[in-house]
Every structure is written in C-alpha cells, then in structure tokens.
Scaffold this active site. Sequence first.
Site, PDB file in Angstrom:
ATOM      1  N   HIS A  92       9.774 -27.002   4.011  1.00 42.30           N
ATOM      2  CA  HIS A  92       9.217 -28.290   3.593  1.00 42.30           C
ATOM      3  C   HIS A  92       8.583 -28.195   2.201  1.00 42.30           C
ATOM      4  CE1 HIS A  92       9.770 -30.235   7.523  1.00 42.30           C
ATOM      5  NE2 HIS A  92       9.557 -29.023   7.996  1.00 42.30           N
ATOM      6  N   GLU A  95       0.803  -1.231   0.000  1.00 45.25           N
ATOM      7  CA  GLU A  95       0.000   0.000   0.000  1.00 45.25           C
ATOM      8  C   GLU A  95       0.835   1.281   0.000  1.00 45.25           C
ATOM      9  OE1 GLU A  95      -3.807   0.037   2.306  1.00 45.25           O
ATOM     10  OE2 GLU A  95      -3.072  -1.869   3.062  1.00 45.25           O
ATOM     11  N   LYS A 123     -13.504   0.058  -4.177  1.00 41.20           N
ATOM     12  CA  LYS A 123     -14.583   0.264  -3.187  1.00 41.20           C
ATOM     13  C   LYS A 123     -15.714   1.079  -3.816  1.00 41.20           C
ATOM     14  CE  LYS A 123     -12.054  -0.027   1.167  1.00 41.20           C
ATOM     15  NZ  LYS A 123     -11.579   0.651   2.365  1.00 41.20           N
TER      16      LYS A 123
HETATM   17  C1  F6R Z   1      -6.078   1.754   4.047  1.00 39.86           C
HETATM   18  C2  F6R Z   1      -5.946   0.364   4.369  1.00 39.86           C
HETATM   19  C3  F6R Z   1      -6.986  -0.607   3.865  1.00 39.86           C
HETATM   20  C4  F6R Z   1      -8.293  -0.486   4.687  1.00 39.86           C
HETATM   21  C5  F6R Z   1      -9.314  -1.524   4.214  1.00 39.86           C
HETATM   22  C6  F6R Z   1     -10.578  -1.553   5.058  1.00 39.86           C
HETATM   23  O1  F6R Z   1      -5.159   2.521   4.785  1.00 39.86           O
HETATM   24  O2  F6R Z   1      -5.019  -0.013   5.003  1.00 39.86           O
HETATM   25  O3  F6R Z   1      -6.448  -1.890   3.937  1.00 39.86           O
HETATM   26  O4  F6R Z   1      -8.013  -0.663   6.039  1.00 39.86           O
HETATM   27  O5  F6R Z   1      -9.663  -1.241   2.884  1.00 39.86           O
HETATM   28  O6  F6R Z   1     -11.109  -0.281   5.225  1.00 39.86           O
HETATM   29  P1  F6R Z   1     -11.491   0.211   6.699  1.00 39.86           P
HETATM   30  O7  F6R Z   1     -10.228   0.149   7.476  1.00 39.86           O
HETATM   31  O8  F6R Z   1     -11.996   1.594   6.552  1.00 39.86           O
HETATM   32  O9  F6R Z   1     -12.535  -0.729   7.194  1.00 39.86           O
END
Ligand code: F6R
Length: 338
Positions: A240, A224, A334
């Site tokens: 292994h 990330e 998302k």
């Molecule tokens: C962003 C990050 C992502 C979010 C994940 C879930 O910094 O690390 O991995 O954590 O997309 O989103 P949240 O944390 O808002 O539930």
Amino acid sequence: MGEMSEGIRIDMLRLIFSLPEQLLKGYQMGKEASFLSRRRFENVAIIGMGGSAIGGDIVRTIILQESSLPILVWRDYQIPPIINNKTLGFFVSYSGNTEETLCAYKEAKKRGSEVVAITSGGILAQEADKDGFLTIEVPKGMPPRSAIGFLTMPILGVLNKLRLSRSYEEDVVEASKILSKKMEVWRRRAVNISQRLYNMLPFVYSTSRLLDVVAYRWRCQLNENAKVLCHTGELPEQRHNEIMGFGAPDFVTRRIILIALVDQMTHPRNLFGMKLMLSLIKEDLGGTIWIKSEGVSPLSRIFSTIVVGDLVSVALAKRRKVDPVSIPRIDKLKEALR
Ligand code: F6R
C-alpha cells in the site's frame, strides 16, 4: 573465529549450532525458577535492547497467536503507564549493564511491578538480587545475540509456571529437533544465499505477522554479523506504500535482493499479492529469494526461519572478510555513554 571486546575468542557458527540445546535448556531454566509471587498480573512487559529484546518479540508473537494475555515489548529508558503494580516485567539484558534497561528497571521497581531479571550478571543481577527479585542467570561469555535461546525461552517457562500460558514443552522439543536435523542443510543453503547477497542490499519481507520478528532478526544479524545495511518490510502493508518507492534512488535500482519469508499461515491473498507485487517491480529488483518456515508449532516456524538468517549473516561475514563477532561501533557507543 572472531573476538569479543573482552578478548574472548568465539566461533559464531558453533553458537548458532548450539541453538537446539539452548531452546531446551532455556525453557527448563524458566520452569525451574523459584518464583514465589502469588500476585495477579494484568499484563506482561518484556524490556530490553537489541539482542536481549528480540526474545520479547518472539514471546509476544507466540502468545498473541493463542491467548488474550496483554503483552508488551519495550525498548527505551522511559516506560509507559501500562507498566505498573499489576505488571509482571521481564528485564532482559545479557550483560546486565545496558543503561536503557537499567533505567527502565528502576522506574518499574518504583511503580511496584514484579520483576524477573534475565541476565548473565552485571548491574542488573546485583540490583535484582538486592531488591529480592527472581534472577535467571544465563551462561556467560557469549555475544548477546547468539544467546537468543537462553534469553527467550525462560520467559515462556516462567509464564507457564505462573499459569499465564499453556505449556510449551512439546513445541520446544519439536523446534529443537527440527533445528538439529536441518542445521547442516541450512548452513549450505546460507552459503549460496550469501553469494547472492554480496554487494547487494537485502530487503527482508514478512508475509504473516508470525514472521515480522524473523524479518527483524535477519536485519539485526545482517547488521551486526555481516556489517551490512538491511531493510525490512511487511506484507500486506508495504504493497500500500513502499511498492511505489522501488526504482529510486537510482543507485539502488537492481541492487536490492528481496527476501520473502513465507509461513504455512501466510494468507493466500498475501502470497498472491507478493507475486503480483514482484511482477510490478521486477525491472527495479536485483533478485528474489523465498524462505519458507518449517514445523508445526509457531516456535518451530519462527526459529526455523531465524536460524537460516543467522547462518546467512555469518556466511556473508566470511564472504566480506569481516569478523562476525566483534561490534566495535556498538562497543564504542556504549563506552562513550558510560
Ligand atoms: C550484541 C547485541 C546487542 C546487545 C545490546 C544490548 O550481541 O546483539 O544488540 O544485545 O547492545 O546489550 P545487552 O544484551 O547486554 O543488554
């Protein structure tokens, strides 16, 4: 400096430097929570995704070291039958809007689980409030992965408050002190490591079960923040099987840097096995980096190795000239799912 999708300017390095404080504050947030449930729980589940779920792995790792409390970390829409009306479920979502977590929340509520929501707001905060569950609100405006202290420590605080675990007060203080003291040294080391990782493929190997979560955190942070692929493995398991894969496909030969995470509890045979393995695959490797955990408590040993990885990911982002904060593909995905 980098930018979040909401246009907020963020200094990722500064957020890593805030971890010692996050650990202390996060633990207090859990201890001070007004939790009233007198129910008897048979198990604990921690549900979330990505940067919000990894705190669950940390808590589970620590609890597993010293207690028989059944504890599960779950990352999906559907939840297993073990999550039921005898479960204490921590639903962790920094944004409060992650659909997998919200879907699991609905089902757990239907099954009569007790819920603690850990979030900075969003739908999860609204729902938990409406349903009369405890919500621990963490500060807003951070990338979730950089709020790891706020998302992890309240869980330990609540578990202690409910007498499901011992107090972690001393461990938190120790971890926070080590992190504050070593941060600058680790930052400089991270810059050197990032030079070695540039244009290479990092393989992060843990050599004890305490450090599996750390290897995974390194991977996620390299993904990330630095926007590179990273692979993780565990010893002794990988000797292994994976040991046979080194050297192919051709284009990865000598492009892999193996980062070995070592802990004071690493079994001597694992250390010996690691060295033997390295001697067997050395022709195919681009190099090895050893990282040793610091401190006495499991919490310190985990966070001391996590922070080095976090710092490496930011140093590598700088070297690669990418923004360590923005995560456009995750945001787009998302948005498309919404
Ligand atoms: C962003 C990050 C992502 C979010 C994940 C879930 O910094 O690390 O991995 O954590 O997309 O989103 P949240 O944390 O808002 O539930």
